[in-house]
Design a protein around this motif. Structure first.
Motif, PDB file in Angstrom:
ATOM      1  N   ALA A 131       0.829  -1.211   0.000  1.00  0.00           N
ATOM      2  CA  ALA A 131       0.000   0.000   0.000  1.00  0.00           C
ATOM      3  C   ALA A 131       0.861   1.259   0.000  1.00  0.00           C
ATOM      4  CB  ALA A 131      -0.929  -0.010   1.206  1.00  0.00           C
ATOM      5  N   LEU A 132       1.973   1.210   0.740  1.00  0.00           N
ATOM      6  CA  LEU A 132       2.846   2.378   0.827  1.00  0.00           C
ATOM      7  C   LEU A 132       3.505   2.722  -0.508  1.00  0.00           C
ATOM      8  CD1 LEU A 132       4.616   1.689   4.251  1.00  0.00           C
ATOM      9  CD2 LEU A 132       3.029   3.551   3.753  1.00  0.00           C
ATOM     10  N   ARG A 133       3.498   1.777  -1.450  1.00  0.00           N
ATOM     11  CA  ARG A 133       4.109   2.034  -2.749  1.00  0.00           C
ATOM     12  C   ARG A 133       3.104   2.537  -3.784  1.00  0.00           C
ATOM     13  NH1 ARG A 133       7.047  -2.874  -1.456  1.00  0.00           N
ATOM     14  NH2 ARG A 133       5.648  -4.109  -2.771  1.00  0.00           N
ATOM     15  N   THR A 134       1.876   2.819  -3.377  1.00  0.00           N
ATOM     16  CA  THR A 134       0.858   3.293  -4.319  1.00  0.00           C
ATOM     17  C   THR A 134       0.624   4.792  -4.159  1.00  0.00           C
ATOM     18  OG1 THR A 134      -1.018   2.900  -2.809  1.00  0.00           O
ATOM     19  CG2 THR A 134      -0.295   1.043  -4.178  1.00  0.00           C
ATOM     20  N   GLY A 135       0.306   5.433  -5.282  1.00  0.00           N
ATOM     21  CA  GLY A 135       0.019   6.860  -5.240  1.00  0.00           C
ATOM     22  C   GLY A 135      -1.256   7.189  -4.496  1.00  0.00           C
ATOM     23  N   VAL A 136      -2.257   6.285  -4.578  1.00  0.00           N
ATOM     24  CA  VAL A 136      -3.542   6.590  -3.961  1.00  0.00           C
ATOM     25  C   VAL A 136      -3.435   6.589  -2.433  1.00  0.00           C
ATOM     26  CG1 VAL A 136      -4.464   4.227  -3.793  1.00  0.00           C
ATOM     27  CG2 VAL A 136      -6.016   6.142  -4.194  1.00  0.00           C
ATOM     28  N   PHE A 137      -2.531   5.764  -1.873  1.00  0.00           N
ATOM     29  CA  PHE A 137      -2.312   5.790  -0.417  1.00  0.00           C
ATOM     30  C   PHE A 137      -1.839   7.173   0.011  1.00  0.00           C
ATOM     31  CE2 PHE A 137       0.544   5.556   3.217  1.00  0.00           C
ATOM     32  CZ  PHE A 137      -0.206   4.856   4.142  1.00  0.00           C
ATOM     33  N   TRP A 138      -0.882   7.736  -0.727  1.00  0.00           N
ATOM     34  CA  TRP A 138      -0.340   9.033  -0.351  1.00  0.00           C
ATOM     35  C   TRP A 138      -1.313  10.168  -0.649  1.00  0.00           C
ATOM     36  CZ3 TRP A 138       3.263   8.749   2.987  1.00  0.00           C
ATOM     37  CH2 TRP A 138       4.097   7.636   3.016  1.00  0.00           C
ATOM     38  N   LEU A 139      -2.173   9.984  -1.647  1.00  0.00           N
ATOM     39  CA  LEU A 139      -3.218  10.981  -1.884  1.00  0.00           C
ATOM     40  C   LEU A 139      -4.182  11.033  -0.702  1.00  0.00           C
ATOM     41  CD1 LEU A 139      -4.896  12.960  -3.630  1.00  0.00           C
ATOM     42  CD2 LEU A 139      -6.062  10.948  -4.568  1.00  0.00           C
ATOM     43  N   LEU A 140      -4.644   9.849  -0.266  1.00  0.00           N
ATOM     44  CA  LEU A 140      -5.565   9.803   0.874  1.00  0.00           C
ATOM     45  C   LEU A 140      -4.894  10.345   2.132  1.00  0.00           C
ATOM     46  CD1 LEU A 140      -7.270   6.312   0.324  1.00  0.00           C
ATOM     47  CD2 LEU A 140      -8.187   8.572  -0.226  1.00  0.00           C
ATOM     48  N   CYS A 141      -3.596  10.054   2.300  1.00  0.00           N
ATOM     49  CA  CYS A 141      -2.861  10.584   3.453  1.00  0.00           C
ATOM     50  C   CYS A 141      -2.758  12.104   3.388  1.00  0.00           C
ATOM     51  CB  CYS A 141      -1.467   9.968   3.522  1.00  0.00           C
ATOM     52  SG  CYS A 141      -1.419   8.277   4.151  1.00  0.00           S
ATOM     53  N   ALA A 142      -2.469  12.637   2.190  1.00  0.00           N
ATOM     54  CA  ALA A 142      -2.327  14.088   2.040  1.00  0.00           C
ATOM     55  C   ALA A 142      -3.639  14.801   2.328  1.00  0.00           C
ATOM     56  CB  ALA A 142      -1.842  14.421   0.626  1.00  0.00           C
ATOM     57  N   ALA A 143      -4.748  14.248   1.796  1.00  0.00           N
ATOM     58  CA  ALA A 143      -6.052  14.862   2.052  1.00  0.00           C
ATOM     59  C   ALA A 143      -6.413  14.778   3.529  1.00  0.00           C
ATOM     60  CB  ALA A 143      -7.120  14.169   1.198  1.00  0.00           C
ATOM     61  N   GLY A 144      -6.099  13.630   4.151  1.00  0.00           N
ATOM     62  CA  GLY A 144      -6.365  13.492   5.578  1.00  0.00           C
ATOM     63  C   GLY A 144      -5.506  14.426   6.415  1.00  0.00           C
ATOM     64  N   PHE A 145      -4.246  14.579   6.017  1.00  0.00           N
ATOM     65  CA  PHE A 145      -3.338  15.487   6.730  1.00  0.00           C
ATOM     66  C   PHE A 145      -3.869  16.916   6.697  1.00  0.00           C
ATOM     67  CE2 PHE A 145       0.114  18.526   6.849  1.00  0.00           C
ATOM     68  CZ  PHE A 145       0.888  18.095   7.909  1.00  0.00           C
ATOM     69  N   LEU A 146      -4.249  17.390   5.504  1.00  0.00           N
ATOM     70  CA  LEU A 146      -4.718  18.770   5.375  1.00  0.00           C
ATOM     71  C   LEU A 146      -6.040  18.983   6.108  1.00  0.00           C
ATOM     72  CD1 LEU A 146      -3.856  19.622   1.659  1.00  0.00           C
ATOM     73  CD2 LEU A 146      -2.786  20.545   3.726  1.00  0.00           C
ATOM     74  N   THR A 147      -6.948  18.009   5.983  1.00  0.00           N
ATOM     75  CA  THR A 147      -8.244  18.152   6.660  1.00  0.00           C
ATOM     76  C   THR A 147      -8.062  18.214   8.162  1.00  0.00           C
ATOM     77  OG1 THR A 147      -9.346  16.957   4.866  1.00  0.00           O
ATOM     78  CG2 THR A 147     -10.543  17.158   6.946  1.00  0.00           C
ATOM     79  N   ASN A 148      -7.203  17.344   8.697  1.00  0.00           N
ATOM     80  CA  ASN A 148      -6.963  17.356  10.138  1.00  0.00           C
ATOM     81  C   ASN A 148      -6.197  18.589  10.574  1.00  0.00           C
ATOM     82  OD1 ASN A 148      -8.160  14.991  11.299  1.00  0.00           O
ATOM     83  ND2 ASN A 148      -6.681  13.768  10.179  1.00  0.00           N
ATOM     84  N   ALA A 149      -5.194  18.987   9.780  1.00  0.00           N
ATOM     85  CA  ALA A 149      -4.377  20.150  10.159  1.00  0.00           C
ATOM     86  C   ALA A 149      -5.218  21.425  10.184  1.00  0.00           C
ATOM     87  CB  ALA A 149      -3.203  20.298   9.192  1.00  0.00           C
ATOM     88  N   ILE A 150      -5.914  21.681   9.088  1.00  0.00           N
ATOM     89  CA  ILE A 150      -6.687  22.924   8.978  1.00  0.00           C
ATOM     90  C   ILE A 150      -7.937  22.855   9.843  1.00  0.00           C
ATOM     91  CG2 ILE A 150      -7.916  24.440   7.384  1.00  0.00           C
ATOM     92  CD1 ILE A 150      -5.982  23.377   5.183  1.00  0.00           C
ATOM     93  N   GLY A 151      -8.624  21.719   9.796  1.00  0.00           N
ATOM     94  CA  GLY A 151      -9.844  21.580  10.587  1.00  0.00           C
ATOM     95  C   GLY A 151      -9.579  21.681  12.075  1.00  0.00           C
ATOM     96  N   THR A 152      -8.513  21.014  12.540  1.00  0.00           N
ATOM     97  CA  THR A 152      -8.166  21.079  13.962  1.00  0.00           C
ATOM     98  C   THR A 152      -7.834  22.510  14.373  1.00  0.00           C
ATOM     99  OG1 THR A 152      -7.342  18.811  13.981  1.00  0.00           O
ATOM    100  CG2 THR A 152      -6.552  20.267  15.723  1.00  0.00           C
ATOM    101  N   ALA A 153      -7.037  23.198  13.543  1.00  0.00           N
ATOM    102  CA  ALA A 153      -6.659  24.576  13.871  1.00  0.00           C
ATOM    103  C   ALA A 153      -7.882  25.489  13.916  1.00  0.00           C
ATOM    104  CB  ALA A 153      -5.649  25.089  12.851  1.00  0.00           C
TER     105      ALA A 153
END
Length: 402
Positions: A209-231
């Motif tokens: 899974a770590l070698r797929t682009g879609v894993f990192w896309l979902l991680c990036a979207a989750g990172f931004l949603t949590n970062a901005i939403g939490t702030a």
């Protein structure tokens, strides 16, 4: 599904929507600045989420029932310990325990148990179970506000510890279960397959899974949603004061936000069963970009309501994508390990997201600069989703993922 829904609901004592109500009483009582409290929250969140990959593997090996019961007990203890903090350092430790038990533990196992029981209906089932989080966001801030008013913030945390111990702890022990095949049942509540030869369920290991682009896309979207939403949620009352909104009205906006989040979660869950999750990422990112931009360019009731609508919709849509997306792309066999790894990135966003906001206020006296930066990052992530492809079957070496 009911157990998973209630598990998501009971993560609220450790979610930002719940912690934000405590933020100002804690800083005032301890005599610390908002920046110091934000730093404690950031590093406490990061420390709390670091064991998530191990917890994910633990869930895969021991099943949701035992892990959920132990985690629920840990959340009750964390709430009780929050009532004893006396300094910035003990606040950091308290946040680490609270966030780790709620986000790195109970949230993870509550989503896992639903994903194990649903495949074809996973999108709508995971979205429906995620409504527990939206319902908690509607109920807990008001409940916590009342508890603080009557018993102070320390008494409120003691009360939350009792509520957790008397509710989710017995539910976890009685109702959380491993995958249905172990009980002679089939997934999707016995739904008959749509065809005689349904598409084989994928089975990716964590390394694949770590070698797929879609894993990192979902991680990036989750990172931004949590970062901005939490702030945004952590500084909600401060932002609303800047916009000329009273405390009572700001509390109502949190309920509106949660209501919109619930509708968006269900709607996106319906779409996840019909479209690939990667195609829905631009939708959530565009709404989060708008939520970031609105406080910069306007104020007053109308702008604040529109802001709450957009952040609620962004949270809800990304919540549904996150809840079902990893299982849809990578299967159930190693889902706990995969979700444990992805949650580190998601919660790292929640850990570090508030820091630029605190620094922006300290240095410029305004949130404008950091909000514009957040808007730009969301646009980049949404555009990047268009370049990511579905993981190929070549990454699935055999049905057991060995």
């Amino acid at each position: 599904m009911g157990a998973g829904t209630f598990g998501s609901f009971m993560t609220l004592p450790g979610q930002t929507a719940g912690v934000s109500v405590f933020f100002e009483p804690i800083t005032a009582d301890l005599g610390i600045s908002r920046t110091s409290a934000s730093v404690a929250y950031a590093f406490g969140t990061l420390a709390g989420i670091l064991p998530a990959p191990l917890i994910g593997r633990w869930i895969d090996r021991r099943g949701p029932r035992l892990t959920a019961t132990i985690i629920a007990g840990g959340l009750a203890v964390a709430c009780a310990l929050m009532a004893t903090i006396q300094s910035t350092m003990t606040l950091l430790i308290g946040f680490a325990l609270l966030r780790g038990a709620a986000i790195g533990g109970l949230s993870l196992v509550s989503q896992q148990v639903v994903n194990l029981w649903f495949v074809r209906r996973r999108g709508i089932a995971a979205a429906a179970a995620s409504l527990g989080l939206a319902a908690g966001s509607m109920i807990f801030p008001g409940l916590i506000d009342v508890l603080i008013l009557h018993y102070g913030w320390r008494g409120a945390y003691i009360a939350l510890a009792g509520i957790v111990a008397l509710t989710i702890l017995p539910v976890a022990a009685a109702l959380f279960r491993d995958r249905p095949e172990k009980f002679g049942l089939s997934t999707d509540a016995g739904l008959v397959p749509a065809s005689e030869h349904p598409r084989a369920e994928p089975s990716f290991t964590r390394e694949q899974a770590l070698r797929t682009g879609v894993f990192w896309l979902l991680c990036a979207a989750g990172f931004l949603t949590n970062a901005i939403g939490t702030a945004l949620l952590l500084n909600h009352f401060s932002l609303m004061r800047t916009a000329g909104i009273a405390h009572s009205s700001a509390l109502l906006l949190l309920s509106l936000l949660a209501g919109v989040q619930a509708v968006a979660t269900l709607g996106t869950g319906f779409l996840v069963d019909r479209y690939e999750p990667r195609h829905l990422v631009p939708l959530s990112m565009s709404m989060l970009a708008l939520a970031s931009a609105l406080p910069v360019f306007g104020s007053g009731s109308a702008i604040s309501v529109l802001y709450a609508l957009n952040i609620g919709a962004a949270y809800g849509s990304q919540q549904a994508i996150n809840a079902a997306g990893y299982a849809q792309y990578f299967g159930r066999d190693h889902l706990g390990a995969i979700r444990g790894a992805s949650s580190v990135f998601g919660i790292a966003g929640a850990a570090f997201g508030p820091l630029p906001f605190a620094v922006s206020v300290d240095w410029t006296g305004s949130y404008a600069a950091v909000l514009i930066g957040c808007c730009a990052l969301c646009i980049v992530c949404g555009a990047g989703a268009l370049a990511v492809k579905r993981p190929s079957s070549a990454a699935e070496p055999n049905p057991k993922g060995r």
